[in-house]
Design a protein around this motif. Sequence first.
Motif, PDB file in Angstrom:
ATOM      1  N   UNK A  74       0.862  -1.188   0.000  1.00 49.63           N
ATOM      2  CA  UNK A  74       0.000   0.000   0.000  1.00 49.63           C
ATOM      3  C   UNK A  74       0.894   1.232   0.000  1.00 49.63           C
ATOM      4  N   UNK A  75       0.353   2.373  -0.442  1.00 49.75           N
ATOM      5  CA  UNK A  75       1.137   3.615  -0.459  1.00 49.75           C
ATOM      6  C   UNK A  75       1.517   4.081   0.948  1.00 49.75           C
ATOM      7  N   UNK A  76       2.611   4.790   1.022  1.00 45.91           N
ATOM      8  CA  UNK A  76       3.183   5.288   2.270  1.00 45.91           C
ATOM      9  C   UNK A  76       2.157   5.966   3.168  1.00 45.91           C
ATOM     10  N   UNK A  77       1.435   6.950   2.665  1.00 50.08           N
ATOM     11  CA  UNK A  77       0.505   7.706   3.503  1.00 50.08           C
ATOM     12  C   UNK A  77      -0.592   6.813   4.083  1.00 50.08           C
ATOM     13  N   UNK A  78      -1.088   5.879   3.294  1.00 46.21           N
ATOM     14  CA  UNK A  78      -2.141   4.973   3.767  1.00 46.21           C
ATOM     15  C   UNK A  78      -1.633   4.089   4.912  1.00 46.21           C
ATOM     16  N   UNK A  79      -0.417   3.608   4.799  1.00 40.95           N
ATOM     17  CA  UNK A  79       0.170   2.766   5.846  1.00 40.95           C
ATOM     18  C   UNK A  79       0.412   3.591   7.107  1.00 40.95           C
ATOM     19  N   UNK A 117       8.385   0.688  -5.939  1.00 43.73           N
ATOM     20  CA  UNK A 117       7.334  -0.143  -6.522  1.00 43.73           C
ATOM     21  C   UNK A 117       5.947   0.142  -5.941  1.00 43.73           C
ATOM     22  N   UNK A 118       5.840   1.197  -5.114  1.00 42.03           N
ATOM     23  CA  UNK A 118       4.550   1.588  -4.547  1.00 42.03           C
ATOM     24  C   UNK A 118       4.252   1.000  -3.178  1.00 42.03           C
ATOM     25  N   UNK A 119       5.079   0.056  -2.737  1.00 43.45           N
ATOM     26  CA  UNK A 119       4.898  -0.518  -1.405  1.00 43.45           C
ATOM     27  C   UNK A 119       5.528   0.390  -0.366  1.00 43.45           C
ATOM     28  N   UNK A 120       5.289   0.051   0.910  1.00 47.80           N
ATOM     29  CA  UNK A 120       5.860   0.801   2.025  1.00 47.80           C
ATOM     30  C   UNK A 120       6.632  -0.146   2.920  1.00 47.80           C
ATOM     31  N   UNK A 121       7.862   0.217   3.238  1.00 49.06           N
ATOM     32  CA  UNK A 121       8.676  -0.529   4.187  1.00 49.06           C
ATOM     33  C   UNK A 121       8.453   0.080   5.565  1.00 49.06           C
ATOM     34  N   UNK A 122       8.035  -0.758   6.519  1.00 47.68           N
ATOM     35  CA  UNK A 122       7.839  -0.322   7.902  1.00 47.68           C
ATOM     36  C   UNK A 122       8.861  -1.054   8.757  1.00 47.68           C
ATOM     37  N   UNK A 178       3.091  -6.042  12.688  1.00 40.40           N
ATOM     38  CA  UNK A 178       3.384  -5.839  11.265  1.00 40.40           C
ATOM     39  C   UNK A 178       2.612  -6.821  10.387  1.00 40.40           C
ATOM     40  N   UNK A 179       2.533  -8.072  10.813  1.00 44.97           N
ATOM     41  CA  UNK A 179       1.762  -9.069  10.051  1.00 44.97           C
ATOM     42  C   UNK A 179       0.286  -8.683  10.005  1.00 44.97           C
ATOM     43  N   UNK A 180      -0.254  -8.268  11.157  1.00 43.58           N
ATOM     44  CA  UNK A 180      -1.665  -7.876  11.221  1.00 43.58           C
ATOM     45  C   UNK A 180      -1.928  -6.635  10.374  1.00 43.58           C
ATOM     46  N   UNK A 181      -1.017  -5.670  10.407  1.00 42.59           N
ATOM     47  CA  UNK A 181      -1.144  -4.461   9.591  1.00 42.59           C
ATOM     48  C   UNK A 181      -1.181  -4.827   8.107  1.00 42.59           C
ATOM     49  N   UNK A 182      -0.304  -5.715   7.682  1.00 38.48           N
ATOM     50  CA  UNK A 182      -0.229  -6.112   6.275  1.00 38.48           C
ATOM     51  C   UNK A 182      -1.537  -6.749   5.806  1.00 38.48           C
TER      52      UNK A 182
END
Length: 163
Positions: free
Chosen positions: A23-28, A111-116, A144-148
């Motif tokens: 998902x995009x950075x801001x959404x995450x 690639x549009x993903x977000x690294x947390x 992190x798993x639940x967020x994903x």
Amino acid sequence: MRAVVSSNTQMIPAFRVAGRINKPLHEVFEAVVDPAQLSGYFTTGGASGRLEPGATVTWDFADFPGACPVRVVEVVADHKIVLHWAAADGGPETGGRYDTTVTMLFEGLEDGRTLVSIAETGWRESAAGQKAAFGNCEGWTGMLCALKVYLEHGIKLRDGFYK
């Protein structure tokens, strides 16, 4: 978990976990700072307020007993959150209450993903401190798993997981 050796050769408990969310950075970032969203996948008993600098909010975990006050130290929109909260090993028998520091970093990827990434530091150099750090490492990995799966698929991973 990584251990850092201090000058007296004691092991200082500390760790960092990381994962990529499709998902995009801001959404995450919003899924972490917004109490309604955070309550949907992580704080199963609710979160009392938005993560904003200087705020103290309560995170309640209905499926893993305990409401926790969380002091918000720093928030840099779409980049960083720094929190302080009570260490799990801070009872009278281990030297009294103290806080650890949680640092969350968010990075938008090409690639549009977000690294947390989530790091937690500040435990006492003791067996109890090490045990508490390992427990929280497990907890933040679960977060992190639940967020994903919550953001990518609408699944509430914690439902029934601990009880």
